[in-house]
Structures are given as structure tokens and as C-alpha cells.
Design a protein around this motif. Sequence first.
Motif, short mmCIF file in Angstrom:
data_model
loop_
_atom_site.label_atom_id
_atom_site.label_comp_id
_atom_site.label_asym_id
_atom_site.label_seq_id
_atom_site.Cartn_x
_atom_site.Cartn_y
_atom_site.Cartn_z
N THR A 285 -11.60 -4.99 1.53
CA THR A 285 -10.06 -5.05 1.82
C THR A 285 -9.88 -3.60 1.25
OG1 THR A 285 -9.43 -7.22 2.23
CG2 THR A 285 -7.68 -5.61 1.61
N LEU A 286 -10.14 -3.26 0.10
CA LEU A 286 -9.94 -1.79 -0.53
C LEU A 286 -10.55 -0.89 0.19
CD1 LEU A 286 -9.79 -3.11 -4.36
CD2 LEU A 286 -7.97 -2.46 -2.81
N ASN A 287 -11.63 -1.14 0.51
CA ASN A 287 -12.62 -0.04 1.28
C ASN A 287 -11.98 0.18 2.53
OD1 ASN A 287 -14.53 0.06 -0.84
ND2 ASN A 287 -15.76 -1.21 0.32
N GLU B 4 -3.34 4.14 -2.65
CA GLU B 4 -3.08 3.23 -3.56
C GLU B 4 -2.78 1.75 -2.88
OE1 GLU B 4 -0.03 4.02 -6.75
OE2 GLU B 4 -0.37 5.89 -6.38
N ALA B 5 -3.41 0.66 -3.70
CA ALA B 5 -3.07 -0.63 -3.07
C ALA B 5 -2.81 -1.52 -4.38
CB ALA B 5 -4.32 -1.13 -2.25
N ASP B 6 -1.63 -2.36 -4.09
CA ASP B 6 -1.47 -3.27 -5.21
C ASP B 6 -1.58 -4.60 -4.50
OD1 ASP B 6 -0.39 -4.80 -7.26
OD2 ASP B 6 1.60 -4.27 -6.83
N LEU B 7 -2.64 -5.30 -4.49
CA LEU B 7 -2.93 -6.66 -3.77
C LEU B 7 -2.28 -7.93 -4.64
CD1 LEU B 7 -6.62 -6.13 -2.64
CD2 LEU B 7 -4.28 -5.57 -1.30
N VAL C 288 -11.96 -8.85 -1.30
CA VAL C 288 -11.01 -7.96 -1.67
C VAL C 288 -11.59 -6.60 -1.91
CG1 VAL C 288 -10.09 -7.10 -4.20
CG2 VAL C 288 -9.90 -9.62 -3.36
N ARG C 289 -13.02 -6.59 -2.20
CA ARG C 289 -13.86 -5.08 -2.04
C ARG C 289 -13.68 -4.55 -0.86
NH1 ARG C 289 -17.75 -6.93 -4.69
NH2 ARG C 289 -19.12 -7.51 -2.82
N VAL D 179 0.86 -1.23 0.09
CA VAL D 179 -0.17 -0.13 0.05
C VAL D 179 0.95 1.23 -0.08
CG1 VAL D 179 -1.97 -0.89 1.22
CG2 VAL D 179 -0.27 0.05 2.65
N ALA E 273 -8.61 2.28 2.11
CA ALA E 273 -8.81 3.59 1.80
C ALA E 273 -9.50 4.58 2.81
CB ALA E 273 -10.24 3.38 0.56
#
Length: 97
Positions: free
Chosen positions: A48-50, A59-62, A45-46, A22, A53
Motif C-alpha cells: 500500500t505504501l509503495n 506522506e501517509a498516515d495509515l 501495508v508495504r 494521505v 508513493a
Amino acid sequence: MIAIPGYTSDGERMIFLITGKVYHEWNGEAEIHVLIAAPDEDTAVRNTLNALANEGYSEADLDQIGLLTEIPDEEPHASAYQTAMEGEVAIVKLNQA
């Protein structure tokens, strides 16, 4: 037995482990592990991204996602697992560049 989405056949919540990097505007880049309870990979995943944020990561590169099959016995993952079992997203920062 009826399969319930988000639970294993033993009746335990499904806990996913997501790894990646991140970026935070002020704190730079960090490698992370996220432990999260979810009914499927897409939801994990959704959510986690929330959560990332909401923590201020721009930014996140999973990289990888997997389902935990055993309870971690070492910290910080043991505590993060318990947090995920309680329905919260557990973000473990491993290092910071």
C-alpha cells in the motif's frame, strides 16, 4: 486441505482494507480506503505504501487494517474489491480537505 498464504479456507484471495490519510503536495490531504490482496498484513501495508508513493503521495498516515469477510455491495468499494481481486491496489479517495 493445505493452507495457501494469501487465500482464505474457501480458496478466495485475502483482501485487506486499510484506512488512513494521505498528503499530496499539490492536492492537499485526503482520507483514503485501500483494498489490496496480500498474503499477510505486513505485505499489505508495504505494498500500500509503495502504491501511494507511486501515485505521488508524499506522506501517509495509515490508521487501521482489517480483512474483508464479505464482498462490498456499494460503490466505490464494490469496484475496488474487484480490482483488488485482480491483483491491483485499489485506492478510494473519500474526501479531500
